[in-house]
Design an enzyme around this catalytic site. Structure first.
Site, mmCIF file in Angstrom:
data_model
loop_
_atom_site.group_PDB
_atom_site.id
_atom_site.type_symbol
_atom_site.label_atom_id
_atom_site.label_comp_id
_atom_site.label_asym_id
_atom_site.label_seq_id
_atom_site.Cartn_x
_atom_site.Cartn_y
_atom_site.Cartn_z
ATOM 1 N N CYS A 90 15.788 5.406 -15.702
ATOM 2 C CA CYS A 90 14.553 4.754 -15.856
ATOM 3 C C CYS A 90 13.540 5.661 -16.486
ATOM 4 C CB CYS A 90 13.813 4.739 -14.291
ATOM 5 S SG CYS A 90 14.611 3.443 -13.269
ATOM 6 N N CYS A 120 0.791 -1.112 0.100
ATOM 7 C CA CYS A 120 -0.050 -0.105 -0.015
ATOM 8 C C CYS A 120 0.955 1.269 0.010
ATOM 9 C CB CYS A 120 -0.926 -0.060 1.116
ATOM 10 S SG CYS A 120 -0.140 0.074 2.759
#
Length: 391
Positions: free
Chosen positions: A363, A185
């Site tokens: 990235c 989460c």
């Protein structure tokens, strides 16, 4: 675009004279390979590298990704636009031009050793996610959403992350009174959004103590409970399950186990949304620099591995690729990181600065080159006989 110096003066860095002479690198194998990607050593374009130590050339050729990243972290070379450097590097497929034999061991290890076992489950939390909530707060949006935003109609990071969270809620067809399980989460962005805007009760699990502490402190008045646990220990039943940016840590040996846990916890007419970065080729391993310095034991899935893991357990209802949006998300994180770096410079130091900049921009370049993807899968229990409509 910022530089990779803590002075944040890219033009000054680009003009710095290199300790290398033209004769020492012009005919080097690395220089030849870089030319194929339209990258020059000591060139004058933002994506050209500036060489400060000639030792870096041999080390990069010998140690490939690790050599490239570690020489950058040491300051042996620099680049104003690292994102463009990596975009060109990957589009030219240079990563496959040099294949040290040591990579054969890494591939074999990934198949024979479960690097994501329960014993190792908390390593990535301690190494990466527990760096400091104030650090991540300075880089992310107001809900601290550490996954790809949805930029279709968004003009900034805050809007893109809110749009992504709402997209997930709509795909899951959340209704008031439902119970939502969020596997991995994070800092509670999805569970807080779902509880506030869709009236659902939420349970989240994380392997980061800092994340659990943040959720407990900031969402005490919401129907949200977060547990510090490995996903394999989950029990209970839920109307909906989401997992956003966590499956990258599950590993190929455990993909099937993850799907079994999801099926065990999902109501017969429930839905699972799986949001994950994915790779194009199945028989590959995590980039060694990323694994060593950013995400220990990381293992991106291929779409075929996800389908295989779900086979006979869950039915694929929908697949959505918006990997191009991760480029813009990462560039926004990088800009926030640069803007706030002075607050953290004394705590983390210049090597961390170069490491983090390298991580975010490499990235971004990888997503821009479509070298990696971002998928949202919708899966249902195979016993469910109704029609699933995905917004």
């Amino acid at each position: 675009m910022e530089s990779d110096t803590v002075t944040n003066n890219p033009r000054k860095k680009a003009r710095t004279k290199s300790s290398a002479t033209t004769s020492s690198y012009a005919t080097h194998l690395l220089a030849e390979l870089l030319r194929a990607a339209d990258i020059r050593i000591n060139g004058d374009r933002p994506w050209d590298i500036q060489l400060h130590q000639t030792r870096a050339l041999d080390e990069i050729v010998a140690r490939h990704s690790l050599g490239l990243g570690e020489t950058y972290m040491r300051g042996d070379w620099s680049c104003i636009a690292l994102d463009e450097f990596f975009y060109r590097l990957l589009r030219a497929d240079l990563q496959n031009q040099i294949k040290p034999f040591r990579h054969l061991w890494r591939v074999a290890r990934s198949y024979f050793i479960n690097l994501q076992s329960q014993r190792r489950a908390f390593q990535v939390g301690e190494h990466h996610y527990d760096l400091g909530n104030d650090f991540y707060r300075s880089m992310l949006d107001s809900r601290m959403t550490y996954s790809c935003g949805y930029w279709k109609d968004a003009e900034n990071l805050e809007q893109a992350q809110a749009a992504k969270l709402d997209l997930i809620c709509r795909k899951l067809d959340l209704q008031p009174g439902m119970r939502l399980l969020d596997i991995g989460c994070g800092w509670g962005s999805l569970v807080s959004y779902a509880a506030e805007h869709y009236g659902v009760e939420c349970v989240g699990v994380t392997v980061s103590r800092e994340q659990k502490q943040f959720v407990d402190e900031h969402y005490a008045n919401f129907p949200i409970r977060v547990e510090l646990m490995d996903y394999r220990k989950l029990s209970g039943k839920f109307d909906r399950i989401a997992s956003v940016g966590m499956f990258e840590h599950v590993g190929r040996h455990n993909h099937r186990t993850f799907m079994q846990v999801a099926k065990r916890c999902l109501d017969p007419d429930g839905l699972l949304l799986l949001h994950t970065i994915g790779k194009n080729l199945r028989h590959t391993t995590c980039d060694p620099w990323i694994e060593k310095y950013i995400f220990p034991n990381g293992d991106l899935p291929a779409n075929s591995q996800i389908c295989e893991a779900a086979e006979s357990l869950l039915l694929v209802e929908d697949l959505h690729n918006f990997g191009c949006d991760y480029d813009r998300t990462l560039m926004s994180w990088h800009q926030n990181f640069e803007n706030s770096w002075e607050r953290f410079a004394d705590r983390y130091g210049p090597e961390f600065y170069r490491m983090w900049r390298y991580y975010l921009l490499s990235c971004a370049g990888a997503f821009r080159a479509r070298h990696i993807q971002l998928w949202q899968w919708i899966l249902s229990d195979r016993r469910h006989g109704g029609v699933v409509r995905v917004c």
